[in-house]
Design a protein around this motif. Sequence first.
Motif, PDB file in Angstrom:
ATOM      1  N   ALA A  26     -18.595 -21.954 -17.929  1.00 41.45           N
ATOM      2  CA  ALA A  26     -18.532 -21.563 -19.336  1.00 41.45           C
ATOM      3  C   ALA A  26     -17.088 -21.530 -19.817  1.00 41.45           C
ATOM      4  O   ALA A  26     -16.157 -21.409 -19.022  1.00 41.45           O
ATOM      5  N   VAL A  27     -16.912 -21.642 -21.113  1.00 45.92           N
ATOM      6  CA  VAL A  27     -15.603 -21.404 -21.707  1.00 45.92           C
ATOM      7  C   VAL A  27     -15.371 -19.896 -21.666  1.00 45.92           C
ATOM      8  O   VAL A  27     -16.250 -19.118 -22.037  1.00 45.92           O
ATOM      9  N   VAL A  28     -14.196 -19.476 -21.195  1.00 45.46           N
ATOM     10  CA  VAL A  28     -13.897 -18.050 -21.096  1.00 45.46           C
ATOM     11  C   VAL A  28     -12.726 -17.720 -22.018  1.00 45.46           C
ATOM     12  O   VAL A  28     -11.646 -18.300 -21.898  1.00 45.46           O
ATOM     13  N   TYR A  29     -12.956 -16.805 -22.937  1.00 40.88           N
ATOM     14  CA  TYR A  29     -11.905 -16.397 -23.879  1.00 40.88           C
ATOM     15  C   TYR A  29     -11.616 -14.913 -23.678  1.00 40.88           C
ATOM     16  O   TYR A  29     -12.530 -14.089 -23.680  1.00 40.88           O
ATOM     17  N   TYR A  30     -10.337 -14.568 -23.500  1.00 38.81           N
ATOM     18  CA  TYR A  30      -9.931 -13.175 -23.318  1.00 38.81           C
ATOM     19  C   TYR A  30      -9.348 -12.610 -24.607  1.00 38.81           C
ATOM     20  O   TYR A  30      -8.486 -13.231 -25.228  1.00 38.81           O
ATOM     21  N   PHE A  31      -9.852 -11.434 -24.997  1.00 41.98           N
ATOM     22  CA  PHE A  31      -9.242 -10.756 -26.137  1.00 41.98           C
ATOM     23  C   PHE A  31      -8.645  -9.434 -25.655  1.00 41.98           C
ATOM     24  O   PHE A  31      -9.070  -8.870 -24.646  1.00 41.98           O
ATOM     25  N   ASP A  32      -7.643  -8.953 -26.381  1.00 39.86           N
ATOM     26  CA  ASP A  32      -6.989  -7.679 -26.065  1.00 39.86           C
ATOM     27  C   ASP A  32      -7.396  -6.685 -27.140  1.00 39.86           C
ATOM     28  O   ASP A  32      -7.093  -6.873 -28.318  1.00 39.86           O
ATOM     29  N   PRO A  33      -8.111  -5.608 -26.780  1.00 37.03           N
ATOM     30  CA  PRO A  33      -8.562  -4.634 -27.776  1.00 37.03           C
ATOM     31  C   PRO A  33      -7.431  -4.082 -28.643  1.00 37.03           C
ATOM     32  O   PRO A  33      -7.651  -3.692 -29.787  1.00 37.03           O
ATOM     33  N   ASP A  34      -6.210  -4.069 -28.092  1.00 40.22           N
ATOM     34  CA  ASP A  34      -5.076  -3.541 -28.852  1.00 40.22           C
ATOM     35  C   ASP A  34      -4.550  -4.526 -29.893  1.00 40.22           C
ATOM     36  O   ASP A  34      -3.727  -4.167 -30.726  1.00 40.22           O
ATOM     37  N   LYS A  35      -5.013  -5.771 -29.849  1.00 36.80           N
ATOM     38  CA  LYS A  35      -4.438  -6.793 -30.729  1.00 36.80           C
ATOM     39  C   LYS A  35      -5.433  -7.396 -31.711  1.00 36.80           C
ATOM     40  O   LYS A  35      -5.173  -8.443 -32.302  1.00 36.80           O
ATOM     41  N   ALA A  60      -7.292  10.230 -26.855  1.00 35.31           N
ATOM     42  CA  ALA A  60      -7.634   8.894 -27.354  1.00 35.31           C
ATOM     43  C   ALA A  60      -6.452   8.270 -28.068  1.00 35.31           C
ATOM     44  O   ALA A  60      -5.819   8.889 -28.923  1.00 35.31           O
ATOM     45  N   GLN A  61      -6.158   7.018 -27.711  1.00 31.91           N
ATOM     46  CA  GLN A  61      -5.091   6.276 -28.375  1.00 31.91           C
ATOM     47  C   GLN A  61      -5.540   5.804 -29.763  1.00 31.91           C
ATOM     48  O   GLN A  61      -6.728   5.765 -30.065  1.00 31.91           O
ATOM     49  N   ASN A  62      -4.569   5.385 -30.554  1.00 34.09           N
ATOM     50  CA  ASN A  62      -4.886   4.845 -31.877  1.00 34.09           C
ATOM     51  C   ASN A  62      -5.769   3.612 -31.780  1.00 34.09           C
ATOM     52  O   ASN A  62      -6.651   3.397 -32.617  1.00 34.09           O
ATOM     53  N   ALA A  63      -5.536   2.787 -30.744  1.00 34.18           N
ATOM     54  CA  ALA A  63      -6.281   1.527 -30.624  1.00 34.18           C
ATOM     55  C   ALA A  63      -7.677   1.722 -30.043  1.00 34.18           C
ATOM     56  O   ALA A  63      -8.455   0.769 -29.996  1.00 34.18           O
ATOM     57  N   SER A  64      -8.017   2.939 -29.633  1.00 33.13           N
ATOM     58  CA  SER A  64      -9.354   3.184 -29.097  1.00 33.13           C
ATOM     59  C   SER A  64     -10.337   3.402 -30.242  1.00 33.13           C
ATOM     60  O   SER A  64      -9.951   3.625 -31.386  1.00 33.13           O
ATOM     61  N   SER A  65     -11.613   3.370 -29.908  1.00 36.89           N
ATOM     62  CA  SER A  65     -12.639   3.598 -30.929  1.00 36.89           C
ATOM     63  C   SER A  65     -12.521   5.001 -31.521  1.00 36.89           C
ATOM     64  O   SER A  65     -12.703   5.213 -32.719  1.00 36.89           O
ATOM     65  N   TYR A  66     -12.192   5.979 -30.669  1.00 35.83           N
ATOM     66  CA  TYR A  66     -12.073   7.366 -31.127  1.00 35.83           C
ATOM     67  C   TYR A  66     -10.836   7.541 -32.000  1.00 35.83           C
ATOM     68  O   TYR A  66     -10.873   8.215 -33.035  1.00 35.83           O
ATOM     69  N   GLY A  67      -9.725   6.923 -31.577  1.00 39.34           N
ATOM     70  CA  GLY A  67      -8.519   6.965 -32.402  1.00 39.34           C
ATOM     71  C   GLY A  67      -8.746   6.282 -33.743  1.00 39.34           C
ATOM     72  O   GLY A  67      -8.234   6.720 -34.779  1.00 39.34           O
ATOM     73  N   SER A  68      -9.551   5.219 -33.721  1.00 43.92           N
ATOM     74  CA  SER A  68      -9.866   4.497 -34.956  1.00 43.92           C
ATOM     75  C   SER A  68     -10.587   5.390 -35.962  1.00 43.92           C
ATOM     76  O   SER A  68     -10.412   5.253 -37.168  1.00 43.92           O
ATOM     77  N   LYS A  78      -4.025  -0.033 -20.403  1.00 44.01           N
ATOM     78  CA  LYS A  78      -5.092  -0.144 -19.416  1.00 44.01           C
ATOM     79  C   LYS A  78      -6.305   0.736 -19.711  1.00 44.01           C
ATOM     80  O   LYS A  78      -7.338   0.587 -19.085  1.00 44.01           O
ATOM     81  N   SER A  79      -6.166   1.643 -20.643  1.00 48.19           N
ATOM     82  CA  SER A  79      -7.269   2.572 -20.881  1.00 48.19           C
ATOM     83  C   SER A  79      -7.274   3.049 -22.325  1.00 48.19           C
ATOM     84  O   SER A  79      -6.240   3.089 -22.982  1.00 48.19           O
ATOM     85  N   SER A  80      -8.467   3.415 -22.802  1.00 50.70           N
ATOM     86  CA  SER A  80      -8.599   3.956 -24.160  1.00 50.70           C
ATOM     87  C   SER A  80      -8.030   5.360 -24.253  1.00 50.70           C
ATOM     88  O   SER A  80      -7.588   5.796 -25.316  1.00 50.70           O
ATOM     89  N   PHE A  81      -8.078   6.092 -23.126  1.00 46.70           N
ATOM     90  CA  PHE A  81      -7.568   7.454 -23.076  1.00 46.70           C
ATOM     91  C   PHE A  81      -6.364   7.519 -22.144  1.00 46.70           C
ATOM     92  O   PHE A  81      -6.343   6.876 -21.100  1.00 46.70           O
ATOM     93  N   VAL A  82      -5.362   8.297 -22.538  1.00 50.97           N
ATOM     94  CA  VAL A  82      -4.152   8.426 -21.726  1.00 50.97           C
ATOM     95  C   VAL A  82      -3.841   9.907 -21.509  1.00 50.97           C
ATOM     96  O   VAL A  82      -4.128  10.742 -22.375  1.00 50.97           O
ATOM     97  N   PRO A  83      -3.250  10.251 -20.347  1.00 50.28           N
ATOM     98  CA  PRO A  83      -2.889  11.656 -20.102  1.00 50.28           C
ATOM     99  C   PRO A  83      -1.878  12.152 -21.145  1.00 50.28           C
ATOM    100  O   PRO A  83      -0.963  11.428 -21.535  1.00 50.28           O
ATOM    101  N   LEU A  84      -2.083  13.378 -21.603  1.00 48.35           N
ATOM    102  CA  LEU A  84      -1.163  13.987 -22.573  1.00 48.35           C
ATOM    103  C   LEU A  84      -1.125  15.483 -22.264  1.00 48.35           C
ATOM    104  O   LEU A  84      -2.153  16.163 -22.325  1.00 48.35           O
ATOM    105  N   ASN A  85       0.056  15.990 -21.923  1.00 52.65           N
ATOM    106  CA  ASN A  85       0.126  17.392 -21.515  1.00 52.65           C
ATOM    107  C   ASN A  85       0.023  18.343 -22.703  1.00 52.65           C
ATOM    108  O   ASN A  85       0.249  17.959 -23.850  1.00 52.65           O
ATOM    109  N   VAL A  86      -0.314  19.568 -22.382  1.00 54.39           N
ATOM    110  CA  VAL A  86      -0.541  20.571 -23.421  1.00 54.39           C
ATOM    111  C   VAL A  86       0.726  20.813 -24.231  1.00 54.39           C
ATOM    112  O   VAL A  86       0.674  21.038 -25.448  1.00 54.39           O
ATOM    113  N   GLU A  87       1.883  20.757 -23.551  1.00 55.35           N
ATOM    114  CA  GLU A  87       3.152  20.999 -24.238  1.00 55.35           C
ATOM    115  C   GLU A  87       3.362  20.006 -25.384  1.00 55.35           C
ATOM    116  O   GLU A  87       3.817  20.379 -26.477  1.00 55.35           O
TER     117      GLU A  87
END
Length: 611
Positions: free
Chosen positions: A137-146, A208-216, A236-245
Motif C-alpha cells: 500500500a501507499v503509506v503516508y505519515y502525518f504529524d498531529p502537531d503539524k 495536555a499540550q496545545n496540539a492534543s485534542s484536550y488542549g484543542s 512523542k505524547s499528547s500529555f507531558v509531565p508538568l510539576n505542581v510548582e
Amino acid sequence: MKENKIFIVFLATVLISTLGFVGSRVYAQTRLADRTEDVQTKKTVKDELGREVVIPENPERILALTSAAMQALFNIEITPVGKVDNYKVSKEGMELPSVGTASSVSIESVYALKPDLIIASSRFHSAIEEELEKTGAVVYYFDPDKVGDIPVVEVTAYIGKLLGKDDIAREYVQSVFKIADELKEKIDFQTDIETGIVIQDGSTIVAAQNASSYGSMLTLLGIDNIVPDNLPNAKKSSFVPLNVESILASNPDIVLIMMSGKNTKNNKAILEKFKSDPQWAALDAVKKNRILILPFSVNPNRSTPEDMVQATAKAILKIAQKADAGTIESEKTIEDHIGRKVTIPENPERFLALQPSIMESLFCIGIKPVGKVDEYKIRKEGIALPSVGSHTNVNIEVVYQLQPDVIIGNTRYQSSILKSLEATGAAVIIVNPESLGERPLIDSVRYWGKVFDRTKNAKEYIEYITKIADKLKQKIERETDIKRVLILQDGDTILAAQKTTSYGSILSLLGLENIVPDDLPGSKNACLVSFDVEKIIQEDPDMIFVIASSNDPEQNKAIIQKFKNDSKWQGLTAVKNNKIVTLPFKVKMGRSSAEEMLRTTAKTILTANEK
C-alpha cells in the motif's frame, strides 16, 4: 519404483512452495507497480517523515491508524476499510475489522485488509514504516502537531486536501468552528475564565499540550492553555509531565481533570484529593471551586470534535455558575424502586432509558437519550437513535458501546439483568413506571424532572398537557353523559387497565372515572390485571374501550362484535348504547405522545357518542 514416487512427491512439494512464494512476490510487486503507473493522474507529496509519496487519485481502500484520522475520513464521507480498537465514536466505525490499537498495530491484519493507502502517525508508527511499506500500500505519515492550530478539527481539512476532498472538509471544519465560536461567546459573557489546564491524575501529573485534542478544546473555547509548547517529549505524547510548582506559578482560572473511568466514587475521590492537597489549595481555581472532572465523553476516541467541545463548554459553564453562586452540588443519591441507593453523577450527559415511556419522559424534560428500545415510535429523533434491542430483550453489548452515564430500567424487565447493566459503569436506576405517581402520563415527567434537576422543563410540559386535557375534559362533559369507563384487553382472560397506568392516566386527565379498583391481585406486577365479567356487570360502566391489538380495522371490528354477541355482556349499559369501541392502536406509551393519546381518546369518545 517406490523411490521414484518419493522423488516425484518431493519435486511437486518444492514446485508448489516455489509458486506460492513467487505468487506472493508477484502480488506485492504488482501492487507496487500499480502505484507508479499513471503518475499523471496521481499526485506526489512529501509526508511528515520527509518521504516522497505518490497518492493514488481515487484510492478505494483507505486505512487510518489513529482514531482522529479515522474520524476525519468519516467527516469527508469516506469509510475506512478497518479500525483501530481505540475508536469508539460511531457504530459504523466500531463494526469495522480491527488492526489492533494505534500504538500496537497488527501488520498481519493490515495485510488481510489489502489497503490502497495507509494514513499513519509519525508519533506512533514511524518504527513500523518498513513493515507497512511491505504490504504494497501507499503509506503516508502525518504529524498531529503539524495539521493546524486545532489538530482535532483541522486534521479533517489536512486529510481532505490530501485526498482531494477540500470542499467537504472545509465545510465540516467551518461548522465546528461556528459551534465553538458560539460557545466561546457564552463563556466570555458568563464567566471571567481566561486561562486553564487539562491534567491527568497519576503517580506523576501530566498535562495536555496545545496540539492534543484536550488542549484543542481550550483553544476552541478561547481559554489560554498554560502548558508550554517546548516541554521535553512534547513530540512523542499528547500529555507531558508538568510539576505542581509550574502550575502554581501560572495559576490557571480553571483546572479540568480527565475522567479515567465511570466509577463515580473514584472520580469524586480524585477531585477531593486535589481540593484537600495544601499545594493545590493555593490555586485560584481550587479556591473558587473551578476544578472539575471532565465528562467521560470528552475523548477523541469516543466523541466527535463538535460533541467534545459542546460537552467541555457545558461543564465549564455549569461549574462556573455554581462557583459564582458559592455552592457546589455533590452527586445526588436516590433510592430506586427495588430499594437500592443509586448515586447519580453531578454532570450526567449520556442517558439511556430501557422503557419507551421513560424515553419519552426524558425528551419532555429536554434530555435526548443516547439510544432507544425498539418499541419507541414517537419522535423521529428518538426513532433514529441506535437500538439496544427491545425492552424485554436488551442487548448488553450495544449498551456498553453507547457508554451511558445513567441507565433507567423497569422493575418488570430489567431487574434480572441489573448486574450486567451495573458492569457498564453507569448509574443504574430501576423503577416501576406505574409507581411514579397517580397519573404516570404526566407524573413520570415530574419525577424525572426532579431527579435530573429539570423541574422547570417538567413544570412547563405538565402545564401544557394539563391545559389541553382540561379543554378536552370540558368538551366531553358538555357533549356527552359519559362518566364511568373501563379499558380492557381481549384474550382468554379479560384484563383491565389500572388507574396508575398510562391508560388510567388518560381517563383521569379527561375527568373520567376508571371502574377498576386499586387493590386487585397482581396490581403491583402488571399494567393490566384480571377483572371478571361479574364485577364489570356490577359496576356497569358508561363506556368500554377494547385495546386494539393491531391496525387491522376488520380484526378490531370482529373483536367488538364478539363482545356484543356475548349474552353475558349484552346487559351492560355500554353495550346496549353502542358505547363499546376499539381504543386506537396508537394510544399507547411508546407509540404516541401524551398529547396525541389524549386527543385520540377524546375524539374516539365524542365520535362514539354521536352514533
